[in-house]
Design a protein around this motif. Structure first.
Motif, PDB file in Angstrom:
ATOM      1  N   LEU B 253       0.852  -1.196   0.000  1.00 57.34           N
ATOM      2  CA  LEU B 253       0.000   0.000   0.000  1.00 57.34           C
ATOM      3  C   LEU B 253       0.885   1.242   0.000  1.00 57.34           C
ATOM      4  N   ILE B 254       0.545   2.193  -0.848  1.00 55.24           N
ATOM      5  CA  ILE B 254       1.214   3.500  -0.810  1.00 55.24           C
ATOM      6  C   ILE B 254       0.308   4.416   0.003  1.00 55.24           C
ATOM      7  N   ASP B 255       0.815   4.950   1.101  1.00 53.29           N
ATOM      8  CA  ASP B 255      -0.069   5.789   1.916  1.00 53.29           C
ATOM      9  C   ASP B 255       0.508   7.170   2.187  1.00 53.29           C
ATOM     10  N   GLY B 256       1.607   7.497   1.550  1.00 56.59           N
ATOM     11  CA  GLY B 256       2.133   8.844   1.737  1.00 56.59           C
ATOM     12  C   GLY B 256       3.007   9.257   0.574  1.00 56.59           C
ATOM     13  N   TYR B 257       2.948  10.548   0.281  1.00 52.99           N
ATOM     14  CA  TYR B 257       3.770  11.067  -0.811  1.00 52.99           C
ATOM     15  C   TYR B 257       4.137  12.500  -0.482  1.00 52.99           C
ATOM     16  N   GLY B 258       5.360  12.846  -0.758  1.00 50.79           N
ATOM     17  CA  GLY B 258       5.779  14.230  -0.588  1.00 50.79           C
ATOM     18  C   GLY B 258       6.724  14.631  -1.693  1.00 50.79           C
ATOM     19  N   ALA B 259       6.654  15.888  -2.107  1.00 50.73           N
ATOM     20  CA  ALA B 259       7.576  16.404  -3.117  1.00 50.73           C
ATOM     21  C   ALA B 259       7.951  17.817  -2.729  1.00 50.73           C
ATOM     22  N   ALA B 260       9.163  18.185  -3.055  1.00 52.21           N
ATOM     23  CA  ALA B 260       9.616  19.516  -2.647  1.00 52.21           C
ATOM     24  C   ALA B 260      10.729  20.003  -3.562  1.00 52.21           C
ATOM     25  N   GLY B 261      10.927  21.293  -3.544  1.00 54.89           N
ATOM     26  CA  GLY B 261      12.072  21.898  -4.223  1.00 54.89           C
ATOM     27  C   GLY B 261      12.949  22.581  -3.197  1.00 54.89           C
ATOM     28  N   SER B 262      14.111  23.018  -3.639  1.00 51.64           N
ATOM     29  CA  SER B 262      15.034  23.677  -2.715  1.00 51.64           C
ATOM     30  C   SER B 262      14.880  25.186  -2.798  1.00 51.64           C
ATOM     31  N   VAL B 263      15.191  25.833  -1.720  1.00 50.25           N
ATOM     32  CA  VAL B 263      15.259  27.293  -1.736  1.00 50.25           C
ATOM     33  C   VAL B 263      16.712  27.695  -1.507  1.00 50.25           C
ATOM     34  N   SER B 264      17.034  28.894  -1.922  1.00 51.35           N
ATOM     35  CA  SER B 264      18.443  29.281  -1.850  1.00 51.35           C
ATOM     36  C   SER B 264      18.874  29.654  -0.431  1.00 51.35           C
ATOM     37  N   ASP B 265      17.896  29.948   0.416  1.00 50.79           N
ATOM     38  CA  ASP B 265      18.230  30.333   1.788  1.00 50.79           C
ATOM     39  C   ASP B 265      18.879  29.158   2.524  1.00 50.79           C
ATOM     40  N   ASP B 266      20.093  29.328   2.914  1.00 51.21           N
ATOM     41  CA  ASP B 266      20.831  28.243   3.563  1.00 51.21           C
ATOM     42  C   ASP B 266      20.196  27.809   4.881  1.00 51.21           C
ATOM     43  N   GLY B 267      19.429  28.713   5.478  1.00 45.85           N
ATOM     44  CA  GLY B 267      18.825  28.369   6.766  1.00 45.85           C
ATOM     45  C   GLY B 267      17.613  27.460   6.629  1.00 45.85           C
ATOM     46  N   GLY B 268      17.079  27.305   5.406  1.00 45.86           N
ATOM     47  CA  GLY B 268      15.861  26.517   5.221  1.00 45.86           C
ATOM     48  C   GLY B 268      16.148  25.031   5.196  1.00 45.86           C
ATOM     49  N   ARG B 269      15.083  24.257   5.282  1.00 47.29           N
ATOM     50  CA  ARG B 269      15.240  22.807   5.174  1.00 47.29           C
ATOM     51  C   ARG B 269      15.450  22.450   3.718  1.00 47.29           C
ATOM     52  N   ASP B 270      16.208  21.425   3.439  1.00 48.33           N
ATOM     53  CA  ASP B 270      16.396  21.102   2.029  1.00 48.33           C
ATOM     54  C   ASP B 270      15.274  20.195   1.531  1.00 48.33           C
ATOM     55  N   ALA B 271      15.275  19.993   0.201  1.00 51.39           N
ATOM     56  CA  ALA B 271      14.119  19.368  -0.439  1.00 51.39           C
ATOM     57  C   ALA B 271      13.889  17.946   0.060  1.00 51.39           C
ATOM     58  N   VAL B 272      14.947  17.185   0.223  1.00 50.11           N
ATOM     59  CA  VAL B 272      14.753  15.782   0.606  1.00 50.11           C
ATOM     60  C   VAL B 272      14.133  15.680   1.995  1.00 50.11           C
ATOM     61  N   GLU B 273      14.553  16.596   2.884  1.00 44.64           N
ATOM     62  CA  GLU B 273      13.995  16.585   4.235  1.00 44.64           C
ATOM     63  C   GLU B 273      12.496  16.896   4.201  1.00 44.64           C
ATOM     64  N   VAL B 274      12.137  17.917   3.420  1.00 41.94           N
ATOM     65  CA  VAL B 274      10.725  18.309   3.334  1.00 41.94           C
ATOM     66  C   VAL B 274       9.911  17.175   2.717  1.00 41.94           C
ATOM     67  N   ALA B 275      10.413  16.591   1.634  1.00 42.32           N
ATOM     68  CA  ALA B 275       9.655  15.548   0.934  1.00 42.32           C
ATOM     69  C   ALA B 275       9.437  14.329   1.822  1.00 42.32           C
ATOM     70  N   VAL B 276      10.484  13.926   2.518  1.00 44.93           N
ATOM     71  CA  VAL B 276      10.372  12.743   3.391  1.00 44.93           C
ATOM     72  C   VAL B 276       9.387  13.007   4.530  1.00 44.93           C
ATOM     73  N   LEU B 277       9.492  14.193   5.142  1.00 44.92           N
ATOM     74  CA  LEU B 277       8.591  14.492   6.260  1.00 44.92           C
ATOM     75  C   LEU B 277       7.141  14.588   5.793  1.00 44.92           C
ATOM     76  N   GLU B 278       6.941  15.139   4.597  1.00 48.31           N
ATOM     77  CA  GLU B 278       5.565  15.211   4.049  1.00 48.31           C
ATOM     78  C   GLU B 278       5.004  13.807   3.816  1.00 48.31           C
ATOM     79  N   ALA B 279       5.838  12.947   3.254  1.00 49.17           N
ATOM     80  CA  ALA B 279       5.363  11.583   2.980  1.00 49.17           C
ATOM     81  C   ALA B 279       5.013  10.859   4.279  1.00 49.17           C
ATOM     82  N   LEU B 280       5.857  11.035   5.286  1.00 50.52           N
ATOM     83  CA  LEU B 280       5.598  10.380   6.574  1.00 50.52           C
ATOM     84  C   LEU B 280       4.337  10.934   7.232  1.00 50.52           C
ATOM     85  N   GLU B 281       4.171  12.265   7.126  1.00 54.27           N
ATOM     86  CA  GLU B 281       2.994  12.883   7.740  1.00 54.27           C
ATOM     87  C   GLU B 281       1.716  12.402   7.037  1.00 54.27           C
TER      88      GLU B 281
END
Lengths: 125, 382
Positions: B253-281
């Protein structure tokens, strides 16, 4: 450079066979490209391009389509005359598949290997 | 969302079982210099593939490039695996969404046209270029090479009349296609979706661009050379209740999906972190429940720094204890198809390993995009 009738016929058969995914022996002189060999509109673009390469000529848009009749935009009498001539030329064509009095929209179905050969012979003469 | 069908064409085999067997037994073809000798990059190619065996309409073969042929073969396998080999009952309810970085553009033919007899033209002279190309290329060239043709031909060959899209986000395209396919079913646009990714390794333009950009030299020697792969990975998706009603076997069963892009601000979370957390949530779970991570990585030995760091943050320190499945060292990295190929293999491994119930499949693009799909074995509590 002259090219013999036989060479033209063999090249056309090989070209049509390759373009329409048939073996050459499945392609008869009086095979309708549409009804017998499964050609769709884009295949005529492909076949025209392949014939241009094979014979070193340019084939203007639509000329393969008019190969069966001999001119673009034929009138009703011209269609009748062309069909009568083709009946003579291709007696073993499956004429029963067409309406008794074929009209303009039936003409593409009359394109056969023979009509393509005829067209090229006119062009290369 | 139930995965009821799997299909695969890879350098390790034609078909899911053939690939899985080679993967398990440790065999497979050695990487070669491929068509691009003299570079640090290597290639693993699909061998022994006969597209004719997979095309219901053989004449259409002349309208297809290599990636499309892989896609058709894998799509048909996925449908057959789902018990849907024959004509589809409701064609308009079957969608197709496939990820790919694009066609190979038939570079040899383009080169042949441009070589021609001594013209002074260059590609910057648009009228010359256009007229030369139009006169010299088969008019079918465009139909073969349009980016969306991969999904179009799969639909034609399997008779799927529903929504049809091609995702072109390069390295993350395969997983994004799967995410999109899930959304189609959730929103009611389709009942069944054929989804995944397809790619060929014969991409001279891509290869040339990567080499020019120094991509092959960018990784430390210990991480191994960049190994191009090719093939297609396909999944047949349907709503879990529907699968159950028709008695379909559910791989996972697929029950989560997340996708993200990167922003140039070094202080932000990077895309893989956002995508993984979205999928888990979306899956209603967290890093503590993840048993395995599949990572579609470009490298032949281990993920590179940015991949590792992003994952480490998203997995909240568990990254060292969670097994990392990276199939591309064996299959080669098939760009836009990589995420989908890896997801098929990850689903297969979930079924094979009694211990692992929940996994994440993650793709990271070199342009900063990332996608992640959460998948679990049926019967595991969400």
């Amino acid at each position: 450079m002259t090219i013999s009738h036989d060479e033209i016929r063999e090249k056309v058969i090989a070209t049509v066979a390759e373009a329409l995914d048939h073996r050459p022996e499945e392609v008869g002189l009086h095979s309708s490209l549409i009804d017998d060999l499964g050609a769709e509109s884009i295949d005529f673009l492909d076949i025209a391009f392949r014939l241009e390469s094979a014979f070193g000529i340019e084939i203007p848009d639509d000329e393969i389509w008019v190969g069966a009749v001999g001119k673009k935009n034929p009138g009703p009498e011209e269609i009748d005359a062309a069909v009568a001539a083709l009946r003579e030329r291709m007696p073993d064509y499956r004429w029963d598949r067409l309406p008794p009095k074929p009209g303009r929209t039936d003409l593409p179905r009359l394109i056969t290997v023979q009509t393509v050969v005829d067209y090229l012979e006119r062009r290369l003469a | 969302m139930a995965v009821t069908g799997l299909g695969l064409v890879s350098p390790l085999g034609i078909g899911v079982e053939a690939t899985w067997r080679t993967l398990s037994e440790g065999g497979g073809p050695a990487p070669s210099a491929g068509p691009y000798g003299g570079s640090r990059a290597e290639v693993r190619e699909v061998a022994g593939f006969d597209p004719r065996a997979h095309f219901a309409i053989p004449k259409a073969l002349k309208l297809t490039d290599r990636r499309t042929r892989f896609a058709v073969a894998a799509a048909r396998e996925a449908l057959a695996d789902a018990g849907l080999a024959g004509p589809l009952a409701e064609p308009a309810r079957v969608g197709v969404v496939i990820g790919s970085s694009g066609s190979d553009l038939m570079a040899e033919e383009i080169a042949g046209v441009l070589r021609g007899e001594g013209s002074p033209g260059s590609v910057q002279e648009i009228p010359w270029f256009a007229s030369r190309m139009l006169a010299g290329l088969n008019p079918l060239w465009l139909l073969i090479n349009l980016p969306n043709m991969v999904s179009a031909h799969v639909a034609i060959q399997v008779g799927a009349q529903g929504p049809n899209t091609t995702v072109m986000t390069d390295w993350v395209a395969g997983l994004q296609a799967v995410g999109e396919g899930c959304a189609w079913i959730e929103s009611g646009e389709a009942d069944l979706v054929v989804t995944g990714g397809a790619e060929t390794a014969s991409l001279p333009f891509v290869f040339g661009a990567y080499e020019a950009a120094g991509l092959f030299e960018a990784f430390p020697e210990r991480e191994g050379p960049f190994v191009f792969g090719e093939g297609a990975g396909m999944l047949l998706l349907e709503e879990a209740g529907r699968a159950e009603r028709r008695g379909a076997r559910v791989h996972a069963l697929i029950d989560g999906y997340g996708a993200a892009g990167s922003v140039s601000d070094d202080g932000g979370r990077d895309a893989v972190e956002v995508a993984v957390l979205e999928a888990l949530e979306a899956a209603g779970t967290g890093p503590g429940e993840v048993d395995a991570v599949g990572l579609a990585s470009v490298l032949s030995r281990r993920p590179y720094g940015a991949e590792r760091d992003g994952l480490a943050r998203a997995l909240a320190g568990r990254e060292r204890e969670i097994p990392l499945h990276a199939y591309s060292p064996r299959t080669g990295f098939a760009l836009g198809a990589s995420g989908a190929i890896d997801l098929v293999l990850l689903v297969k491994s979930l079924a094979a390993q009694a211990g692992a119930g929940r996994a994440l499949c993650t793709s990271i693009g070199y342009s900063g995009q990332a996608a992640s799909v959460a998948v679990r074995r049926q019967g595991e509590t969400p």
